[in-house]
Scaffold this motif. Structure first.
Motif, PDB file in Angstrom:
ATOM      1  N   SER A  88      -1.559  -9.992   1.777  1.00  0.00           N
ATOM      2  CA  SER A  88      -0.448  -9.320   1.083  1.00  0.00           C
ATOM      3  C   SER A  88      -0.710  -9.250  -0.419  1.00  0.00           C
ATOM      4  N   HIS A  89      -1.363 -10.261  -0.980  1.00  0.00           N
ATOM      5  CA  HIS A  89      -1.679 -10.248  -2.407  1.00  0.00           C
ATOM      6  C   HIS A  89      -2.682  -9.135  -2.730  1.00  0.00           C
ATOM      7  N   TRP A  93      -0.721  -6.003  -2.758  1.00  0.00           N
ATOM      8  CA  TRP A  93       0.107  -5.974  -3.957  1.00  0.00           C
ATOM      9  C   TRP A  93      -0.700  -5.511  -5.171  1.00  0.00           C
ATOM     10  N   ASN A  94      -1.914  -6.021  -5.293  1.00  0.00           N
ATOM     11  CA  ASN A  94      -2.759  -5.676  -6.435  1.00  0.00           C
ATOM     12  C   ASN A  94      -3.334  -4.258  -6.349  1.00  0.00           C
ATOM     13  N   SER A  99      -1.409  -1.638  -5.467  1.00  0.00           N
ATOM     14  CA  SER A  99      -0.242  -0.747  -5.563  1.00  0.00           C
ATOM     15  C   SER A  99       0.414  -0.430  -4.231  1.00  0.00           C
ATOM     16  N   LYS A 136       2.858  -2.151  -2.779  1.00  0.00           N
ATOM     17  CA  LYS A 136       3.794  -3.260  -2.938  1.00  0.00           C
ATOM     18  C   LYS A 136       4.793  -3.369  -1.782  1.00  0.00           C
ATOM     19  N   ALA A 180       3.019  -4.843   1.102  1.00  0.00           N
ATOM     20  CA  ALA A 180       2.765  -6.252   0.806  1.00  0.00           C
ATOM     21  C   ALA A 180       4.004  -7.097   1.067  1.00  0.00           C
ATOM     22  N   ARG A 181       5.171  -6.591   0.647  1.00  0.00           N
ATOM     23  CA  ARG A 181       6.410  -7.331   0.894  1.00  0.00           C
ATOM     24  C   ARG A 181       6.723  -7.428   2.382  1.00  0.00           C
ATOM     25  N   HIS A 213       5.778 -15.018  -2.272  1.00  0.00           N
ATOM     26  CA  HIS A 213       5.821 -13.643  -2.784  1.00  0.00           C
ATOM     27  C   HIS A 213       4.390 -13.129  -2.927  1.00  0.00           C
ATOM     28  N   PRO A 214       4.122 -11.892  -2.545  1.00  0.00           N
ATOM     29  CA  PRO A 214       2.755 -11.364  -2.625  1.00  0.00           C
ATOM     30  C   PRO A 214       2.199 -11.300  -4.042  1.00  0.00           C
ATOM     31  N   GLY A 215       3.078 -11.356  -5.042  1.00  0.00           N
ATOM     32  CA  GLY A 215       2.606 -11.346  -6.422  1.00  0.00           C
ATOM     33  C   GLY A 215       2.103 -12.692  -6.907  1.00  0.00           C
ATOM     34  N   GLU A 221       7.329 -14.878  -7.466  1.00  0.00           N
ATOM     35  CA  GLU A 221       6.398 -13.788  -7.772  1.00  0.00           C
ATOM     36  C   GLU A 221       5.367 -14.130  -8.832  1.00  0.00           C
TER      37      GLU A 221
END
Length: 228
Positions: A41-42, A45-46, A48, A50, A53-54, A69-71, A90
């Motif tokens: 998921s990270h 997220w990186n 774009s 998102k 990822a969530r 959180h994926p962030g 996050e």
């Protein structure tokens, strides 16, 4: 990828005496799967993606009971022991060789879009139920006791316990996983014992003064009997 998997499994072997086989890790360790889900998921997220990822992180939460959180940024060889109820925000940063027990929260203290979650550096151990809140730093090889609420920076190689968290031990040169919760210092209990001792000594001094002046504890003057 396979080297990373091997290092993750080796970390579990070193930090969990209950582990008996590699197969057991794949079938019985939700913390292991939570880390794998988070790495995926990270990555999304990186790049774009998102929303996807969530969604992945939510599925991981449903399956493992661990919400990351994926962030959030995770280092290598992070071990989540049991893990149920863990929440990682996050902007949290978790360094290499960190050990998190169940119920740990790495949470934020503001609604602003900024760095609002903790940075947990290399080798930190966070005990069960501990709450580490805000944009603070937990120094390398520090130890957070069970149930502690940490709101300020913790120096490297120190031990923090209590609500709010207090530094009770600094520069512990041992980097071995030895967070024996029943042996952690209790600064509040120590302060109470000190006060009890002082009160007892003061009462003895007061009694000596009262006896010297012939006064009983009720404040009445004691009159010596005189033979008539």
């Amino acid at each position: 990828m396979f080297d990373r998997l091997r290092s993750e499994i080796q970390t579990i072997k070193e930090k969990d005496p209950a582990m008996r086989s590699t197969i057991e890790v794949f079938f019985c360790y939700p913390g292991f799967y939570a880390i794998l889900f988070h790495r995926f998921s990270h990555f999304l997220w990186n790049h774009s993606l998102k929303l996807l990822a969530r969604i992945i992180s939510t599925i991981a939460r449903f399956l493992t009971g661990i919400e990351i959180h994926p962030g959030a940024q995770f280092g290598e060889r992070v071990f989540i022991d049991h893990g149920m109820g863990i929440v990682v925000g996050e902007t949290a940063i978790v360094g290499d060789d960190v050990l998190l027990y169940q119920g740990v929260i790495l949470g934020g203290t503001t609604t602003q879009k900024c760095k609002r979650h903790p940075t947990v550096e290399r080798g930190v151990i966070v005990g069960a139920g501990a709450k580490v809140m805000g944009n603070i730093t937990i120094g390398e090889y520090a130890k957070i006791g069970t149930g502690a609420v940490v709101l300020k920076d913790v120096p490297p190689e120190s031990t923090c316990v209590g609500v709010p968290g207090r530094i009770v031990k600094c520069k512990n040169q041992s980097h071995v996983v030895d967070l024996e919760h029943n042996k952690l210092p209790d600064p509040v209990a120590n302060a109470i014992r000190t006060l009890e001792k002082q009160i007892e000594e003061n009462e003895k001094l007061i009694q000596i003064l009262l006896d010297k002046n012939g006064i009983c504890l009720t404040g009445e003057k004691v009159v010596d009997e005189v033979d008539v």
